[in-house]
Each structure stands twice: as C-alpha cells, then as structure tokens.
Design an enzyme around this catalytic site. Sequence first.
Site, PDB file in Angstrom:
ATOM      1  N   SER A  93       1.648   1.507  -3.661  1.00 35.88           N
ATOM      2  CA  SER A  93       1.332   2.670  -3.941  1.00 35.88           C
ATOM      3  C   SER A  93       1.947   3.640  -4.264  1.00 35.88           C
ATOM      4  CB  SER A  93       0.738   3.228  -2.232  1.00 35.88           C
ATOM      5  OG  SER A  93      -0.433   2.661  -2.072  1.00 35.88           O
ATOM      6  N   PHE A 151      -8.656  -5.965   5.426  1.00 41.53           N
ATOM      7  CA  PHE A 151      -7.276  -5.767   6.329  1.00 41.53           C
ATOM      8  C   PHE A 151      -7.643  -5.727   7.628  1.00 41.53           C
ATOM      9  CE2 PHE A 151      -5.909  -4.935   1.114  1.00 41.53           C
ATOM     10  CZ  PHE A 151      -5.672  -6.997   1.585  1.00 41.53           C
ATOM     11  N   SER A 191      -7.428   6.867   0.875  1.00 41.67           N
ATOM     12  CA  SER A 191      -8.106   5.976   0.149  1.00 41.67           C
ATOM     13  C   SER A 191      -7.946   5.079  -0.863  1.00 41.67           C
ATOM     14  CB  SER A 191      -9.741   6.562  -0.121  1.00 41.67           C
ATOM     15  OG  SER A 191     -10.924   5.740  -0.421  1.00 41.67           O
ATOM     16  N   THR A 330       5.080   6.310  -0.990  1.00 38.28           N
ATOM     17  CA  THR A 330       5.372   5.130  -0.017  1.00 38.28           C
ATOM     18  C   THR A 330       4.158   4.239  -0.659  1.00 38.28           C
ATOM     19  OG1 THR A 330       3.547   6.003   1.477  1.00 38.28           O
ATOM     20  CG2 THR A 330       6.544   5.902   1.749  1.00 38.28           C
ATOM     21  N   SER A 357       6.089  -6.848   5.383  1.00 37.93           N
ATOM     22  CA  SER A 357       5.596  -5.557   5.467  1.00 37.93           C
ATOM     23  C   SER A 357       4.329  -5.776   7.048  1.00 37.93           C
ATOM     24  CB  SER A 357       4.224  -5.503   4.623  1.00 37.93           C
ATOM     25  OG  SER A 357       3.528  -6.837   4.488  1.00 37.93           O
ATOM     26  N   ASN A 358       3.510  -5.078   7.316  1.00 38.14           N
ATOM     27  CA  ASN A 358       2.651  -5.363   8.136  1.00 38.14           C
ATOM     28  C   ASN A 358       3.591  -4.815  10.027  1.00 38.14           C
ATOM     29  OD1 ASN A 358      -0.156  -5.217   9.428  1.00 38.14           O
ATOM     30  ND2 ASN A 358       0.639  -7.736   9.967  1.00 38.14           N
TER      31      ASN A 358
END
Length: 419
Positions: A93, A151, A191, A330, A357-358
Amino acid sequence: MSLGVFGKFTRAALCVSLGAALAALPAAPAQAAPPKPDLTGLRGVLRTAVGQGAPGAAALLDDGGSVHRLAVGVSDRKTGRALTAGDRFRIGSVTKVFSAVVLLQLVDEHRLSLDAPVNRYLPRLLPDSRITVRHVLSHRSGLYDYSNDMFARSVAGFEAVRAKVFTYRQLLDRSLRRPRTTAPGGAYSYSNTNFVVAGMLIEKLTGRPVGAAYRSRIIGPLKLRDTFYVHPGTAIPGVHTRGYLTPDAPATALVDATRQTVSWAQSAGALISNPRDLTTFLAALQRGRLTSAASLAQMRRWTPAGVHQAYGLGLRRRDLSCGVSVYGHTGAVQGYYTYAFTSSDGRRSLAALSNASNSSRVHNTMLRTLESAFCGTGRRTRTGKDDAHRGAVPPYERPEDMPGSAEAEPGSQPAAATP
C-alpha cells in the site's frame, strides 16, 4: 515546486491557491527536530523481527545525505542468499502514495477537482454521487473493502487469487455488493476499494494505463531505477528478495508468495521498489518536487486514523514518542511488510521491510524501526517514562493494507485503528 512540471502556473495563482489551502488546514502538531538516529537500536529491531519468524529484515536510513544500510537474515530460504537493503520487493500500500500524487498532479493541471463527485469523471460508476475524489483519497467514502472477504483465510485466499487478473470494475463490484461502512465524508475507514477508484480516475483522465502514469510522472522524473509496475506480470525483475506468507495455522511452513499478479490490489498496492527509491520518492514529495505547494498542503489535511496517527490524501502521519511526526505509508502484500516514512522537511527518510507477512508480531516489531530512526536513543513516551515499546506503538496493530494476521501479541486485543 518543480518548474519543470508546473512551469505553466503563475506565481500569483499558486500563492492564492496555497493561501486558500492553508486557511482550511487544521492546526498541525508541534514538531520537534529529530534526534540523532539510533542505528544500534534499528539493527536490534531487525534482528527481533527475524527471531519472530521473518526470514529477513532490512532498512535504509537517509539522514541528510548520510545513508545507512542495515540488513539481517536471508532473502531466499532455499539458497540462503543474504538479504540486502538494495533488494527489490513488493511495497503493497505504499503504492497508494504514488496514486495520490498522480491525482494531485492532475489537480494542479486543472483536470481534476478534489471536491467534485467521482461520478463527474466516471459517470454512474458509484451508487452515491455525494462521494467525492477527496473522500476516496482520505478513506472517507464508505466503500466496503473487498479484500476483507478475499483474505478471511490467508493462504487459501491468496492461492485463489495469486494467478488471477481482475479488472478494476470486477474489484469495485465486489465492494458494491456489500453495505457501505459510513456516509460519504464520514469517519476514516480504510478500504482498498478507494484506491481502485483512484486507479480508474487516473486511467480515465490521462488516457493511459496506471503504470504508464507512474512512469512518466514519478518514476522517470525522479530516476527511480528500481521501481516497477509489472501488473499483470508475476515476476519481480532483477535482484529481489523472495516473500513469505505466514499461514494462519500455528507451526505451519511459510508459503513462498513471491510470484503473483497482485491483481487484487493494482493501484492500491501492486508496485515493486527498493528502499533507496522509496526514500528518494518520499523526500521529493515532502520537498515539493512532485506537486505544487497547495496540493501538498491538501495531502496533509489530516483525519484522525487511530492511536498516534492520522490520514491525509493517500498519505499517513505517525506521531512518535519524542514529539516528531513522520509522513509516508505502510504496506502489506502477501510475503512482504513495508514501512516508508520521512520527516516533515524530507531530510531524514526511512524505508524498512521484512520478507514475511501475516504476522502481527513481526509487524508490530517492524513499526518500531520508526522510533529508532527518528527518536534515537533518548526517546521517551508521552508520559515521560522510558518505554519506547509502550509509548510509540499501541500494544497491537493489525496491518489494514491487507486483512489477516496469523499471530496476535500475547494477551492483547486488536486495536480499533491500524497503521
């Protein structure tokens, strides 16, 4: 301001528009000069992230032209190649800042009005003609984030879309099937749908693909040699770090997520770059090289966006424990976390990444790179107590750029607002 981009504007017109913009701005927080950076602490943060499961972590800090590159761990778990601060990676992003800059340049060219309805430029696109360009860029449109549904399960969701190619319209339709989260102009609600709409605006107004707009308006003029928009290609060109997705199930092997279209994100998160290019980009933005001063002021009209942070137009402000505010974004995309911020004057910039990630533990640890880079060894919390972990970063933040987080901090709850 770069006269090469805005030479057609008169000095008087710019002064009038700048004055109007500044009159509308809320009061900015008091800004302290950044203390000397804590390079030892910064390296310690990277090591902690690797200890928490990231294969590697790296950072580049540009402090007034004095450049520090730090990296720990590996870029490729199979070969064992060391990660470097020059590796290319998916920035997620942070792409939103690029998209916002292009649209603000179109404002400067009098081809777009921030307070005009999106439907003026894209007739009948949205069901509510009260949604303006400004609402979209500040996440106050109320458009539901379609990626929440994609996701809900990290690996299964990713594997379902990693090779798919979506149109912008298909992504928007996924959002429009769900109720809106707020009335137009309401509270901040992050969003990805908003920046899908931004991409549609860019392509309609420029008559070119969004990647071409990035290249001609930002990448080319700033000579960002490691920044690419390859959608719908799946490969990262040149020397790059592989990215690894943490499954939701504990003690499960990391998933190599390097090759993917990122078509689920596009203008919301599909750019590839490296730390040097990101610091160059953000410093140039803050120094007025990419937009007029009036448009930069518009980007910095802040909406509250959680604990110690605010959101402008595609730009995030984080307020650190030492009284310094930093500006950037970020990024979270499968396999990568990105943290790219600069000081108010663009003189000190940090770009940091982990190739996992995650994982909320890794994410919350990597947020602390900002404290080491901009608050130094003498950082204190807003209560005056020495506790950088508690004062600068809320106990738990889930990256909102891409839903899903495999590991929560022990005993904590998700914060209402995220980075």
